[in-house]
Scaffold this active site. Sequence first.
Site, PDB file in Angstrom:
ATOM      1  N   GLU A 326     -77.505  12.117 -21.106  1.00  0.00           N
ATOM      2  CA  GLU A 326     -78.505  11.509 -21.431  1.00  0.00           C
ATOM      3  C   GLU A 326     -79.179  10.498 -21.771  1.00  0.00           C
ATOM      4  OE1 GLU A 326     -78.102  14.369 -25.788  1.00  0.00           O
ATOM      5  OE2 GLU A 326     -77.326  12.543 -25.877  1.00  0.00           O
TER       6      GLU A 326
HETATM    7  C1  ACM Z   1     -73.364  14.365 -25.217  1.00  0.00           C
HETATM    8  O1  ACM Z   1     -73.143  15.628 -26.414  1.00  0.00           O
HETATM    9  N1  ACM Z   1     -74.246  13.777 -25.221  1.00  0.00           N
HETATM   10  C2  ACM Z   1     -72.369  15.039 -23.847  1.00  0.00           C
END
Ligand code: ACM
Length: 526
Positions: A326
């Site tokens: 992310e």
């Molecule tokens: C995640 O759930 N951001 C790995």
Amino acid sequence: MKQLFAFGVYGCMLLIISIPLHAINIIPQPAEVKTGTGVFQLTSATVINAGNNIVEARQLQQAIQEASGLNIQLKTSSKNNSIRLIVDEKLKKELGEEGYLLKVNPDNISITAPASTGIFYGIQSLRQLIHGNGNTYTLNAVSIKDKPRFSWRAFMLDEGRYFKGSTVVKRLLDEMALLKMNTFHWHLTDDQGWRIEILKYPQLTAIGSHRDSTQIGGDADGNTYDSKPHGGFYTQAAIKEIINYAAERHITVIPEIEMPGHSAAAIASYPWLGTSQKKIRVPCKFGIQYDVYNVADPKVIAFLHDVLEEVINLFPSKVIHIGGDEVKFDQWKADAGVQAYMKEHHIVSPGDLQIAFTNGISNFLAGKYRRMAGWNEIMNSMLEDVDAGKVSNREKLAPGTIIQFWTGDLKIIDQAVSRGYDVVNSFSEFTYLDYSYKDISLEKAYGFDPIPKGLDPKYHAKILGTGCQMWGEWIPDEASMNKQVYPRLAAYAEDGWTLVANKNFGNFCKALEYFSARWNVKWDVN
Ligand code: ACM
């Protein structure tokens, strides 16, 4: 957790009728079970004949004391009324390090295994076979041959969001061990908190482990905060204690140090780490943050090497997890220094910059004989990004890297294994413990197969196993965490250990009764 074992809630009730005959009430269900006749009577005269396996003998002694109150003795020569622990290295080829044979006869019990891990797992099975009523304790005659389907059977705890502390972690490790889970994936840094003492950078914990308030209400887009300071971190001494506690239970602790995103707490501690260079506070809000390490700055890379150096010195694990999920590219795109760096190094997109950075870290770790793991974005960002032309795919991830799949198209797994990478399958739709029971019921959790349908059998061995993940945003304390973890942890343990042919949800629910008593007693939140 009284409400937990109203089994109807979890959909167990009606399925108990279809129990296969060979099954036994052990979670995870063993590979081969042959029931015998008669019972072994556990009494105060029973002895443990352990040979050199003194550590395991003490563990068995303690487990029996816990189950029955009997304080049975260790003795070297006793044939009858004994529990023998035998290491037989010749069995290694057939059973591996973790396999074992458990034989319960009316006269005696034996656990035979090629290594101490197998002996330990035999003990965990034995614990679940003890029937008692406060006066007499018996085990039905049985012969078990067992070994795991996968070598990586993980539980992940996110303490970046809320610090839980050593006592809670040790209780989790106890339950993992009983379920034969062997990997504690410890998510120690995130935007909302840095939880590991790094001696060279004391501000990481002096500043980064505290925030003024915390978003509550379960919706990252919401605007409700508790106005209470939250903080906490593990000293290196506390971490060593946890590592040792886990090792006694045959659990490897894999630390996760997030980079280059999920790094706002570190950037709040040392603003020069960030790309924007702005002074920020440790975020009180959940959801993905935009602050990201300035990976074009050699000082920042040196910082990350220093941190990893201390992490490596602390954790014996061969695998070090660097997160990598992310990452928001906005700050890299807006920063003239980062843009110049990319130009100079012929890096054509921020996605490629992340891969180039990640490869640098993996080479650093490889130089220290450690293997890097990261979430699937480390491979080539998301496939959607590749398809949309946002990533050139010129940069290739270093060999030996472990990809932890959590999101996106299942094709990512095919792509990873066909390029030679090992994969841990933590597909969020099945393995995220922060999801409600409505979204991931016990049965759905139980039905997860780490090997995706249609994966070419020649790649099956590339799937190391599975993890289940307890993300921490909305779980401020142990009680709220336990509601998410139990009983689903047992389902994930079986997903990692048991052959598909031996899995049966009805039998699993029946075997869960042992744990219902245990988890009720320990974690009654009412
Ligand atoms: C995640 O759930 N951001 C790995």
